[in-house]
Design an enzyme around this catalytic site. Structure first.
Site, PDB file in Angstrom:
ATOM      1  N   SER A   1      38.956  35.950  36.470  1.00 34.66           N
ATOM      2  CA  SER A   1      38.351  34.755  37.040  1.00 34.66           C
ATOM      3  C   SER A   1      39.352  34.012  37.893  1.00 34.66           C
ATOM      4  O   SER A   1      40.560  34.210  37.779  1.00 34.66           O
ATOM      5  CB  SER A   1      37.866  33.833  35.927  1.00 34.66           C
ATOM      6  OG  SER A   1      39.007  33.269  35.304  1.00 34.66           O
ATOM      7  N   LYS A   2      38.813  33.184  38.748  1.00 33.90           N
ATOM      8  CA  LYS A   2      39.618  32.445  39.720  1.00 33.90           C
ATOM      9  C   LYS A   2      40.746  31.641  39.081  1.00 33.90           C
ATOM     10  O   LYS A   2      41.773  31.449  39.689  1.00 33.90           O
ATOM     11  CB  LYS A   2      38.712  31.480  40.483  1.00 33.90           C
ATOM     12  CG  LYS A   2      38.149  32.071  41.752  1.00 33.90           C
ATOM     13  CD  LYS A   2      37.368  31.023  42.501  1.00 33.90           C
ATOM     14  CE  LYS A   2      35.894  31.333  42.318  1.00 33.90           C
ATOM     15  NZ  LYS A   2      34.977  30.423  42.947  1.00 33.90           N
TER      16      LYS A   2
END
Ligand code: GLU
Length: 465
Positions: A251-252
């Site tokens: 994830s970011k």
């Protein structure tokens, strides 16, 4: 004919690294079998569209040398390749399903759907639509004719086993009692993902649907749709989802997720693809470094392990360093020059520096950190020099006396000086390194001094003193 595809949705700023992984597998599989690799744009979710995303996705893919054989801007035998340009096709197919009894109109309001859902939840049942409109289609059609908003739903049969084979995971079965009557056409006239993906994969003659694990739960609905249309199933393979080192979904927040970020940072496309190839798959000979051609020749889908592989940027950096070491000097120079094109680096210094820095670089963007001292004097110093004025003055005198400005001569004279002054080499050269560059890590010092030239070296040392 083998035909594979990725159908990215243009809902983010770029291609996600997980999509790049899918793309590489799909592209490789197609090439291995002399097939075609298709990129279709799935832009049916109008609320999440990001302007410019489809062009960005394509340009990133091409920057990684994963070129589609058919897509929106080059066309192909099954154009158009953008779903918003294919609305009539989905409408016709949805109507066909209504005629054959596999789908029906629904005009239920959001309020009614919500209350059905909460009632079922209260009874601890899988929340599903109760097929209320199915039993009253004549009235529903009359209301639609007089302007009611409607959707089209798939009429999923009760208590039926849906079975399909996944090339990586084997047989997967699910009972339809766990499935909701999926909306196929939304009230805005756009199809949902489920209808569009099945219609397009069929019409575009996709032989292998190879996509991320997160779509497994959608596949039974797709299988029912293929059956409703009377179409043969494609082969399915669901790739493992890439994980952060702590095993959470990539994830970011924990890792940069946009594929072009890696190129901007000076990762080589070949190295990133090589690393991605090793996600859940291993070379039959245990090799770690191999190019796309070799991957194509040894790759099989069946060899992919379904467990979440870890995408570890430290490991990727190591691999990138291996690729940098394999580059020819000229080639590496061109890449560095391209990355730093705004700095307009002196070509002569750049050429001289390459052999000195290549083994120290993990990414192209490490170059400036290591070799920046060859282009500009230090403005700050990473370490206090302390009172070295006297020693530095002696260094200056020694350097001034050198007539042949060559690395080995410089090194020899400086060692003589350190010995005469009874200063340990490590201390002596660290002081000199800091004075010349401001940094604790530089390319080899004697060679760097040769490149800088006598006058520049002396000026920097005087300045530091
Ligand atoms: N549009 C879906 C996505 O953005 C495609 C899923 C599939 O490959 O079927 O990932």
């Amino acid at each position: 004919m083998i035909r594979t595809r990725i159908p990215p949705s243009p809902t983010g700023e770029d291609l996600h690294i997980g999509n790049l992984y899918s793309a590489y597998i799909n592209w490789t599989f197609a090439r291995k079998h002399n097939g075609k690799f298709i990129v279709r744009i799935e832009d049916t979710d109008r609320t999440r569209l990001v302007e410019g995303a489809e062009n960005q996705i394509l340009s990133t893919l091409r920057a990684y040398n994963i070129a589609p054989d058919e897509t929106i801007d080059i066309g192909g035998p099954y154009a158009p390749y953008r779903q918003s340009d294919r609305l009539d096709i989905y409408k016709k197919h949805a109507e066909d399903l209504i005629v054959s009894g596999h789908a029906y109109f629904c005009i239920c309001t959001k309020e009614r759907l919500d209350s059905v859902r909460s009632e079922m939840q209260a009874k601890k049942l899988v929340p599903r639509y109760d097929k209320y409109c199915l039993a009253r289609q004549d009235q529903v059609k009359r209301e639609i004719d007089s302007g009611a908003n409607y959707v089209i739903r798939l009429n999923i049969p009760a208590d039926t086993e849906v079975v399909f084979t996944d090339m990586i995971r084997g047989e997967i079965a699910i009972n339809t009692n766990n499935l909701d009557d999926q909306v196929l056409m939304k009230s805005d006239g756009f199809p949902t993902y489920h209808l569009a993906v099945v219609v397009d994969d069929h019409l575009m003659k996709i032989s292998h649907v190879i996509r991320a694990e997160e779509w497994i739960s959608s596949t039974p609905k797709h299988v029912l749709l293929y059956q409703a249309f009377g179409w043969d199933l494609p082969f399915f393979a669901h790739l493992p989802i890439l994980r952060n080192p702590d095993k959470s979904k990539l994830s970011k927040r924990k890792n940069p997720v946009w594929a072009s970020w890696y190129l901007e940072q000076g990762f080589l496309p070949e190295a990133v693809l090589n690393y991605l190839a090793l996600m859940g798959w291993s070379h039959p000979d245990g090799k770690e470094i191999f190019d796309a051609e070799e991957f194509t020749s040894v790759f099989t889908l069946e060899r992919i392990q379904p467990v979440g592989p870890v995408f570890d940027i430290t490991k990727l950096e190591w691999m990138n360093g291996q690729y940098i070491m394999k580059l020819k000097n000229d080639n590496l120079r061109d890449k560095i020059q391209e990355l730093y094109k705004e700095n307009k680096l002196d070509l002569n210094i750049l050429n001289l520096s390459i052999p000195l820095v290549r083994e120290r670089m993990k990414k192209l963007s490490d170059y400036w950190n290591i070799a920046g001292m060859l282009f500009e004097p230090p403005t700050t110093y990473e370490k206090e020099l302390g009172d070295q004025k006297e020693l530095l003055e002696k260094v200056t005198q020694t350097l001034e006396a050198i007539s042949e400005w060559k690395a080995d001569v410089i090194g020899e004279k400086l060692q003589d000086l350190a010995t005469a002054e009874k200063v340990p080499f490590s201390t002596f050269f660290m002081t000199l390194r800091i004075a010349l560059s401001g940094k604790k890590i530089t390319p080899p010092l004697n060679e760097s001094m040769e490149i800088l030239g006598k006058e520049e070296c002396i000026a920097r040392i005087k300045n530091a003193a």
